[in-house]
Design an enzyme around this catalytic site. Structure first.
Site, PDB file in Angstrom:
ATOM      1  N   ILE A  81      -3.176   3.295  -6.285  1.00  9.25           N
ATOM      2  CA  ILE A  81      -4.016   3.969  -5.291  1.00  9.25           C
ATOM      3  C   ILE A  81      -5.485   3.656  -5.534  1.00  9.25           C
ATOM      4  O   ILE A  81      -6.263   3.463  -4.600  1.00  9.25           O
ATOM      5  CB  ILE A  81      -3.791   5.499  -5.358  1.00  9.25           C
ATOM      6  N   GLU A  82      -5.872   3.600  -6.794  1.00  8.91           N
ATOM      7  CA  GLU A  82      -7.280   3.413  -7.136  1.00  8.91           C
ATOM      8  C   GLU A  82      -7.768   1.988  -6.896  1.00  8.91           C
ATOM      9  O   GLU A  82      -8.841   1.781  -6.333  1.00  8.91           O
ATOM     10  CB  GLU A  82      -7.509   3.784  -8.611  1.00  8.91           C
TER      11      GLU A  82
END
Length: 528
Positions: free
Chosen positions: A165-166
């Site tokens: 996600i990051e």
């Protein structure tokens, strides 16, 4: 009774001996039975069952219904028909996982989020199988280590999916707000969690150090909020922002859960994104997604470095591709590895053995062609290059010096290793080396006329220069008199110098998104 009395003494003694022996045997048997009952597990399969009623509790009436098993327990007869949610590190008697994905599934421990945002993100990822494959393939060198650290800390293994996600598991990723690495740490928060950032390395990109810092931070946030969804929201939005949102909900009598908080869109989608990836990893076939096989064993090995060594030399000794070396050592942003600041490098497991053997063979040979040098005063790059007998273009390139900038006093530069500059870099420089830049001052010549009563001192003060410079520029003595109407020369900074000063790189860049600005502040209360 009389018959027993009429027995003679021998018969009585014999009877008493037999009675005692029988009593001893019975007592021994009872002792063993009671001991076994006290220590035996309630079930050989590890599944809890309803205990038998004790003597102090009356048995159930014949027409009463049997007590149901607890809701959380799935009995063997039900197991074939029920979906079992695996708990973290649960001992199910299964064989060790063959790949990292299965190991991650077994450690799922966070509550599931089930809403339209999760469905939206599931569809987004599932409709991009090529992107999912590239992203998961990119995680290959790092995923085993992250899972190992999570299990060592007894943390939910869903968190191993957070770098998807990051940063899409790209340790070189840099956001528009200057967050860096696969865990996306901001500079100030990185320093708070002991991630070194200097001329030679940026530990926000380091595989081992950034993972350590990220898990430290997540544990801290979970300790504050007691809820993983809120902890993740704070990791993205900032702990202060989440705390204020909770306080507002409490004041308004609203629920204190992640889904009920008022938050920016980025944070609102943050946990649903992680939940979507978790669901896809749990059942990739249901989403028509292919996960690459990542074996459940270490990808890399840490190798100690005791002497400064060029990256090119390390790559050669390890017989590894440069891009593979950089993927495992992304924190190193210069062509040399400093032993005092980077005591270890990561190499693919088999290549580490090759490197150690070849390094031993080079024990008495030079390994580095670069070293560090500190500027004694503010200097132009051309002057530094001339002093160190180094091409100015190479000096600018290796140190990232832009045009029309000067090197400030005390700055650390990477320079050629020759002559007196032929030693390993000290620990102080390796840990604290910074490059300071100032706009190069370009002067232009202007002519001014002296007014009545003017002197060199008054003219110098009026135009923001020194009296000594006024005298030098006009070939006069400092106490020389100035006549009314006399034309004098003054050197002042050009407009170009002023423009460079305004665009100096040390000034903060403007933020494109107010949301990013809100949660990417200088303290660990905000996102990394």
């Amino acid at each position: 009774m009389n018959l027993f009395i009429r027995h003679d003494l021998d018969q009585a003694d014999s009877s008493r001996f037999a009675s005692r022996r029988l009593t001893a045997v019975v007592c021994l048997g009872l002792s063993l039975l009671l001991g076994a009952c006290a220590t035996a597990p309630s079930s050989t399969s590890g599944i809890a069952t309803t205990p038998a009623p004790s003597a102090a509790v009356p048995a159930a009436e014949p027409d009463s219904k049997p007590m149901p098993a607890p809701a959380a327990v799935i009995l063997p007869a039900q197991a074939e028909q029920s979906f079992v949610l695996l708990k973290p590190r649960s001992n199910l008697g299964l064989v060790p996982p063959t790949d990292v994905w299965e190991r991650i599934r077994r450690g799922f421990a966070m509550p599931d989020l089930n809403n339209d945002l999760v469905r939206n993100r599931e569809q987004w990822y599932a409709s991009r199988p090529d992107y999912m494959l590239r992203m998961t393939e990119r995680s290959r060198p790092y995923l085993f280590h992250v899972v190992e650290e999570l299990e060592r800390r007894n943390m939910p293994t869903e968190l191993a999916l957070l770098p998807f996600i990051e940063s899409a598991f790209n340790p070189q990723a840099v956001s528009s707000a200057k967050a860096a690495g696969m865990w996306q740490f901001m500079p100030a928060t990185g320093k708070y969690f002991d991630l070194k950032q200097n001329l030679f390395r940026d530990d926000r990109r380091d595989v081992l150090e950034s993972t350590r810092a990220a898990l430290d931070y997540l544990q801290k946030l979970y300790g504050m909020f007691g809820d993983w969804h809120l902890a993740l929201a704070a990791y993205n939005w900032g702990e202060g922002s989440v705390g204020r949102a909770l306080a507002r909900n409490k004041t308004q009598g609203k629920p204190l859960t992640y889904s009920d908080l008022s938050m920016p869109n980025e944070t609102r989608y943050y946990v649903p994104k992680l939940q979507a990836v978790k669901n896809i990893v749990a059942q990739p076939e249901a989403f028509n997604t292919q996960l690459p096989l990542i074996q459940n064993h270490p990808y890399f090995k840490s190798v100690p470095i005791e002497r400064d060594i060029d990256v090119a030399v390390a790559v050669k000794l390890a017989a590894v591709k440069l891009e593979d070396f950089k993927a495992l050592n992304p924190s190193m942003n210069r062509p040399v590895i400093l032993a005092a600041g980077t005591p270890q490098i990561l190499l693919p497991w088999d290549n580490a053995t090759v490197f150690e053997r070849n390094l031993q063979a080079h024990a008495n040979k030079p390994l580095a062609t670069w070293t560090a040098w500190q500027a004694p005063r503010t200097m132009k790059p051309e002057d530094v290059a001339q002093q160190l007998d180094m091409p100015v273009n190479e000096l600018r390139s290796v140190n990232g010096i832009p045009p029309r900038m000067m090197i400030t006093a005390g700055s650390t530069l990477l320079v050629h290793r020759k002559g007196r500059l032929d030693s390993d870099v000290t620990e102080h420089l390796a840990d604290n080396g910074q490059l300071g830049l100032a706009p190069e001052v370009v002067l232009k010549r202007i002519a001014v006329k002296a007014r009545k009563g003017d002197s060199l001192a008054s003219l110098a003060a009026r135009h923001g220069v020194s009296e000594a410079n006024m005298a030098t520029w006009n070939q006069l003595k400092t106490n020389a008199r100035v006549s009314t109407g006399q034309t004098l020369t003054i050197l002042v900074p050009s407009q170009g110098s002023r423009r460079v000063a305004r665009s100096a790189p040390n000034k903060p860049a403007s933020q494109k998104s107010p949301t990013k600005q809100a949660h990417k502040t200088s303290k660990p209360q905000a996102k990394r």
